[in-house]
Design a protein around this motif. Sequence first.
Motif, PDB file in Angstrom:
ATOM      1  N   ARG A  49       0.860  -1.188   0.000  1.00  0.00           N
ATOM      2  CA  ARG A  49       0.000   0.000   0.000  1.00  0.00           C
ATOM      3  C   ARG A  49       0.900   1.244   0.000  1.00  0.00           C
ATOM      4  O   ARG A  49       1.670   1.454   0.936  1.00  0.00           O
ATOM      5  CB  ARG A  49      -0.872   0.035   1.262  1.00  0.00           C
ATOM      6  CG  ARG A  49      -1.754  -1.199   1.516  1.00  0.00           C
ATOM      7  CD  ARG A  49      -3.023  -1.176   0.725  1.00  0.00           C
ATOM      8  NE  ARG A  49      -3.835   0.004   0.954  1.00  0.00           N
ATOM      9  CZ  ARG A  49      -4.704   0.141   1.991  1.00  0.00           C
ATOM     10  NH1 ARG A  49      -4.827  -0.836   2.888  1.00  0.00           N
ATOM     11  NH2 ARG A  49      -5.440   1.226   2.103  1.00  0.00           N
ATOM     12  N   PRO A  50       0.853   2.081  -1.030  1.00  0.00           N
ATOM     13  CA  PRO A  50       1.653   3.313  -1.022  1.00  0.00           C
ATOM     14  C   PRO A  50       1.087   4.330  -0.038  1.00  0.00           C
ATOM     15  O   PRO A  50      -0.127   4.452   0.119  1.00  0.00           O
ATOM     16  CB  PRO A  50       1.529   3.819  -2.467  1.00  0.00           C
ATOM     17  CG  PRO A  50       0.257   3.224  -2.971  1.00  0.00           C
ATOM     18  CD  PRO A  50       0.083   1.910  -2.274  1.00  0.00           C
ATOM     19  N   VAL A  51       1.980   5.066   0.634  1.00  0.00           N
ATOM     20  CA  VAL A  51       1.569   6.107   1.580  1.00  0.00           C
ATOM     21  C   VAL A  51       2.273   7.410   1.209  1.00  0.00           C
ATOM     22  O   VAL A  51       3.486   7.431   0.967  1.00  0.00           O
ATOM     23  CB  VAL A  51       1.921   5.727   3.030  1.00  0.00           C
ATOM     24  CG1 VAL A  51       1.362   6.774   3.996  1.00  0.00           C
ATOM     25  CG2 VAL A  51       1.381   4.338   3.382  1.00  0.00           C
TER      26      VAL A  51
ATOM     27  N   ASP B 135      -0.721  13.417  -2.918  1.00  0.00           N
ATOM     28  CA  ASP B 135      -1.044  11.990  -3.044  1.00  0.00           C
ATOM     29  C   ASP B 135      -1.334  11.602  -4.491  1.00  0.00           C
ATOM     30  O   ASP B 135      -2.349  11.000  -4.801  1.00  0.00           O
ATOM     31  CB  ASP B 135      -2.230  11.644  -2.141  1.00  0.00           C
ATOM     32  CG  ASP B 135      -3.465  12.482  -2.439  1.00  0.00           C
ATOM     33  OD1 ASP B 135      -3.337  13.538  -3.102  1.00  0.00           O
ATOM     34  OD2 ASP B 135      -4.568  12.077  -2.014  1.00  0.00           O
ATOM     35  N   ASP B 136      -0.391  11.947  -5.380  1.00  0.00           N
ATOM     36  CA  ASP B 136      -0.588  11.681  -6.798  1.00  0.00           C
ATOM     37  C   ASP B 136      -0.688  10.193  -7.107  1.00  0.00           C
ATOM     38  O   ASP B 136      -1.417   9.782  -8.012  1.00  0.00           O
ATOM     39  CB  ASP B 136       0.540  12.310  -7.624  1.00  0.00           C
ATOM     40  CG  ASP B 136       1.917  11.974  -7.070  1.00  0.00           C
ATOM     41  OD1 ASP B 136       2.234  12.457  -5.972  1.00  0.00           O
ATOM     42  OD2 ASP B 136       2.673  11.231  -7.720  1.00  0.00           O
ATOM     43  N   VAL B 137       0.025   9.354  -6.359  1.00  0.00           N
ATOM     44  CA  VAL B 137      -0.043   7.915  -6.608  1.00  0.00           C
ATOM     45  C   VAL B 137      -1.407   7.370  -6.210  1.00  0.00           C
ATOM     46  O   VAL B 137      -2.031   6.616  -6.970  1.00  0.00           O
ATOM     47  CB  VAL B 137       1.077   7.168  -5.850  1.00  0.00           C
ATOM     48  CG1 VAL B 137       0.874   5.659  -5.935  1.00  0.00           C
ATOM     49  CG2 VAL B 137       2.443   7.537  -6.428  1.00  0.00           C
ATOM     50  N   ALA B 138      -1.905   7.766  -5.039  1.00  0.00           N
ATOM     51  CA  ALA B 138      -3.233   7.309  -4.597  1.00  0.00           C
ATOM     52  C   ALA B 138      -4.303   7.746  -5.583  1.00  0.00           C
ATOM     53  O   ALA B 138      -5.194   6.961  -5.952  1.00  0.00           O
ATOM     54  CB  ALA B 138      -3.539   7.848  -3.205  1.00  0.00           C
ATOM     55  N   ARG B 139      -4.231   8.990  -6.032  1.00  0.00           N
ATOM     56  CA  ARG B 139      -5.222   9.486  -6.987  1.00  0.00           C
ATOM     57  C   ARG B 139      -5.100   8.777  -8.323  1.00  0.00           C
ATOM     58  O   ARG B 139      -6.096   8.481  -8.980  1.00  0.00           O
ATOM     59  CB  ARG B 139      -5.071  10.997  -7.163  1.00  0.00           C
ATOM     60  CG  ARG B 139      -5.557  11.795  -5.954  1.00  0.00           C
ATOM     61  CD  ARG B 139      -5.498  13.300  -6.171  1.00  0.00           C
ATOM     62  NE  ARG B 139      -4.157  13.837  -6.033  1.00  0.00           N
ATOM     63  CZ  ARG B 139      -3.395  14.263  -7.017  1.00  0.00           C
ATOM     64  NH1 ARG B 139      -3.833  14.216  -8.273  1.00  0.00           N
ATOM     65  NH2 ARG B 139      -2.194  14.752  -6.785  1.00  0.00           N
TER      66      ARG B 139
END
Length: 326
Positions: free
Chosen positions: A202-204, A210-214
């Motif tokens: 899970r990336p944090v 939070d470009d990766v989460a988006r």
Amino acid sequence: MNYDMIEAAAERANGHIRHTPMVNSPFIDKIAGRKVYIKPECLQHTGSFKARGAWSALSAMDPAVRKSGVMAYSSGNHAQGVAWSAAQHGAPAVILMPADAPQLKRNNTKALGARVVLYDRATEDREEKGLALATDLNLTLVKPYDDPHVIAGQGTVGLEIAAQAAELGIEEADVLVCCGGGGLTSGIALALEQKAPGLRVRPVEPEHFDDVARSLSAGSISRNNRMDGSICDAIVTPQPGDLTFPIMQRLCGPGLSVSDDEALNAMAQAFLRLKLVAEPGGAVALAAALNRKNEISGDAVIVVISGGNVDPMMFSRSLISHADVA
């Protein structure tokens, strides 16, 4: 980019890169409401996991190319990793760093023998400036995350996590990883896919960066609107990498984000409970374990502290503001 490259990177790293332990604290378990196993890459050479990717990239180079010199752009941890690896290989290094990078990281990079060139993070594009600098000086560019050999080097963290989790009897768990461009996250995910498929990465990231989460949520790469405004300098990147994003999209669970204050609290807890020094960007995964309990599944969680290169004033700030937290 494939798993075999990670195995090859591990072979080249043997005797040069530290195998970091997996540690635990009952105090942190109590706060998190589950077992928390921490992989402290702050104990790695140069104070972060970046030494792994840098060593992998330079050790894979043709010696004649490497001898001409290498170049990297970084806020500090990749900078130090490349500077250290270049020095170990007897190669010159030039590092492009943002002018607002922590003074400790700038000083350490110079002390490791690299020439440091500064740029304005808010107004200048580091990739354009870095490519131009590398071309002008005839240097080989070692990208911080979007490079197969760099990803492979970071993936050696995943090999160690898989082996250590097996020793602890952990077959299923979320693995929280501090994430900027995704080199560490994607490398660990590739390693775990082969060695421990029950462990989900899970990336944090910092809130508002939070470009990766988006990107994972949208199914396509999303870019940050700005590049300054967070204390988590080590993981503030423009967007996920072209190489790293497809790997994360295929293998990672949903991303998490934490506030600067939560990162500061995690830094204090790491020091008070485990005697580990973490920088803000290196502590966000631990912050998620402590503050996003309902978004994490399972009785145990594995956390990577990705770096410990923190200026004394920032470290003092974390202790002063959070040392009294029970």
